[in-house]
Design a protein around this motif. Sequence first.
Motif, PDB file in Angstrom:
ATOM      1  N   LEU A 191       0.828  -1.203   0.000  1.00 56.21           N
ATOM      2  CA  LEU A 191       0.000   0.000   0.000  1.00 56.21           C
ATOM      3  C   LEU A 191       0.862   1.253   0.000  1.00 56.21           C
ATOM      4  O   LEU A 191       0.600   2.209  -0.736  1.00 56.21           O
ATOM      5  N   GLU A 192       1.914   1.243   0.817  1.00 52.49           N
ATOM      6  CA  GLU A 192       2.832   2.382   0.857  1.00 52.49           C
ATOM      7  C   GLU A 192       3.545   2.541  -0.476  1.00 52.49           C
ATOM      8  O   GLU A 192       3.780   3.650  -0.951  1.00 52.49           O
ATOM      9  N   GLY A 193       3.895   1.396  -1.108  1.00 56.72           N
ATOM     10  CA  GLY A 193       4.534   1.455  -2.416  1.00 56.72           C
ATOM     11  C   GLY A 193       3.630   2.070  -3.466  1.00 56.72           C
ATOM     12  O   GLY A 193       4.077   2.858  -4.300  1.00 56.72           O
ATOM     13  N   ALA A 194       2.344   1.721  -3.414  1.00 58.94           N
ATOM     14  CA  ALA A 194       1.384   2.302  -4.360  1.00 58.94           C
ATOM     15  C   ALA A 194       1.219   3.798  -4.121  1.00 58.94           C
ATOM     16  O   ALA A 194       1.152   4.588  -5.062  1.00 58.94           O
ATOM     17  N   ARG A 195       1.155   4.191  -2.850  1.00 65.74           N
ATOM     18  CA  ARG A 195       1.034   5.618  -2.526  1.00 65.74           C
ATOM     19  C   ARG A 195       2.265   6.383  -2.987  1.00 65.74           C
ATOM     20  O   ARG A 195       2.168   7.480  -3.544  1.00 65.74           O
ATOM     21  N   SER A 196       3.428   5.798  -2.746  1.00 65.38           N
ATOM     22  CA  SER A 196       4.672   6.451  -3.139  1.00 65.38           C
ATOM     23  C   SER A 196       4.774   6.574  -4.652  1.00 65.38           C
ATOM     24  O   SER A 196       5.220   7.600  -5.175  1.00 65.38           O
ATOM     25  N   ALA A 197       4.348   5.521  -5.371  1.00 66.74           N
ATOM     26  CA  ALA A 197       4.380   5.563  -6.837  1.00 66.74           C
ATOM     27  C   ALA A 197       3.442   6.636  -7.369  1.00 66.74           C
ATOM     28  O   ALA A 197       3.761   7.329  -8.346  1.00 66.74           O
ATOM     29  N   ALA A 198       2.287   6.790  -6.735  1.00 69.62           N
ATOM     30  CA  ALA A 198       1.334   7.821  -7.162  1.00 69.62           C
ATOM     31  C   ALA A 198       1.913   9.215  -6.933  1.00 69.62           C
ATOM     32  O   ALA A 198       1.751  10.114  -7.767  1.00 69.62           O
ATOM     33  N   LEU A 199       2.598   9.394  -5.796  1.00 71.96           N
ATOM     34  CA  LEU A 199       3.212  10.692  -5.502  1.00 71.96           C
ATOM     35  C   LEU A 199       4.328  11.003  -6.490  1.00 71.96           C
ATOM     36  O   LEU A 199       4.453  12.138  -6.968  1.00 71.96           O
ATOM     37  N   LEU A 200       5.126   9.992  -6.816  1.00 75.66           N
ATOM     38  CA  LEU A 200       6.211  10.191  -7.776  1.00 75.66           C
ATOM     39  C   LEU A 200       5.648  10.527  -9.151  1.00 75.66           C
ATOM     40  O   LEU A 200       6.179  11.398  -9.853  1.00 75.66           O
ATOM     41  N   ASP A 201       4.563   9.861  -9.531  1.00 78.44           N
ATOM     42  CA  ASP A 201       3.927  10.153 -10.820  1.00 78.44           C
ATOM     43  C   ASP A 201       3.401  11.588 -10.850  1.00 78.44           C
ATOM     44  O   ASP A 201       3.513  12.272 -11.879  1.00 78.44           O
ATOM     45  N   ALA A 202       2.862  12.050  -9.724  1.00 78.07           N
ATOM     46  CA  ALA A 202       2.364  13.426  -9.656  1.00 78.07           C
ATOM     47  C   ALA A 202       3.517  14.417  -9.805  1.00 78.07           C
ATOM     48  O   ALA A 202       3.391  15.444 -10.491  1.00 78.07           O
ATOM     49  N   ARG A 203       4.649  14.119  -9.160  1.00 76.70           N
ATOM     50  CA  ARG A 203       5.810  15.014  -9.264  1.00 76.70           C
ATOM     51  C   ARG A 203       6.335  15.059 -10.694  1.00 76.70           C
ATOM     52  O   ARG A 203       6.685  16.127 -11.217  1.00 76.70           O
TER      53      ARG A 203
END
Length: 328
Positions: free
Chosen positions: A44-56
Motif C-alpha cells: 500500500l505504501e509502495g502504491a502511494r509512493s508511486a502515485a506521488l512520484l507520478d504526480a511530481r
Amino acid sequence: RLSYTPLAGMTASDVARQFPSWLLGSSGPADAATSAKELAALKLEGARSAALLDARKTYISALKTIKARSITQEEHRLAGLELAIAEKRFRLGLSSELEVEQARINLLDAELVLMKAETDECWMRRRLSAMTGQDMSSAILEDLPDFDLTAPDPEVLVSAAAGRDADLAQARADLANAARALESAKSLLPSVQVDAETALGDWSPRFTVSANWSISLSRSGEIEKAAIKVEQRQRALDEAVTAIAEAVTKNLDYLKVEVASMEKWRKQLEETEESHRKALESYQEGEVLLVDLERARLNLQKARNNYLAHWGAVWEMWYTLVDLSMHE
C-alpha cells in the motif's frame, strides 16, 4: 469419543502459550519477520509512493511544456523580426525577393510550432486538473531552479529502498518458510494429538495427549528437496537485494551524467544566445545573409531544446531517488 487437533481454531500465540516449542518443533508457530499484514502495508505504501512520484513527474512535465511554449513564443517573435528586416533589406535593394519569401516561410513554421506548444500546454494543464480536482487552466506553477543539490548517500538510499520493497520482504518471508520446512523435515519430532473422552452420563471429560512418529523410506529425499528449496529462496533473496542496490547505484550514476549534460547545454545556450544576437545585428546591417542568421537561430533552438530536456530529466531522476528515502 471426541478428538481434535491442538491447532484447530487457535492462533499462533495461543499455541505458543499452551504447547512447548520443543514438542511442536519447527512446524509450530514462529514469529515471521514480515507478516501478511506487514506485506500488505508495504504494498500500500509502495502504491502511494508511486502515485506521488507520478504526480511530481507530471508537474515537471507541465513545467517543461510551459517553458517550451515560452521558448516558441520567443522564436515566433524573432521570426517576425527577421521577416521585417528581410522586407526592409529588399526595399533597400540589399536582398532578393526569394530571401523575403524564405523569411515568410520561417515565420509560418514558427507559428505552427507555437500552436503545437500551446496545445501541449493546454492538455497538460487538463491532466493536472484531473489529478488535483481543481481548475489548472490558468494556474501559475512554481518553477524549479537549475539543479544544484547534493545526491543522498548511496548506502542510505539502498538501505531505505530495501526496507520499503514489498518484493524483497516477500522473498525474506519465503526464505524463512523454506528454512522452517527444512528444519521440520530433518527433525524427528512427533505430530501431536489431544483427545477428550467421556462416558455416557458423565460430562467430566478425560484428556489424553498422543504423539505419533512417522519415518518413511523417502525421508532423505524430502530433506534434500527442502534443502534445495532453501537454496532457491536464498538465491532469490540475494538477487532481489542485488537488483535494488544496482538500481539505486545506476540512478545515482546517471544523475551525475544528466547534471553534467545540463550544465554543458546551459553554457552552450548562453553562447548561442549571444551568437544569434550578433548574427541578427549583422543581418540588419547587411553584413550577412539570411542563411547565416538561420544557422545561428537553429543552433540556438538546439541548445534551448537540449537544455530543457536535460533539466527535466535531472529533476525526474532526483525525485525518483528522493522517493526511495522519504515518505513525505
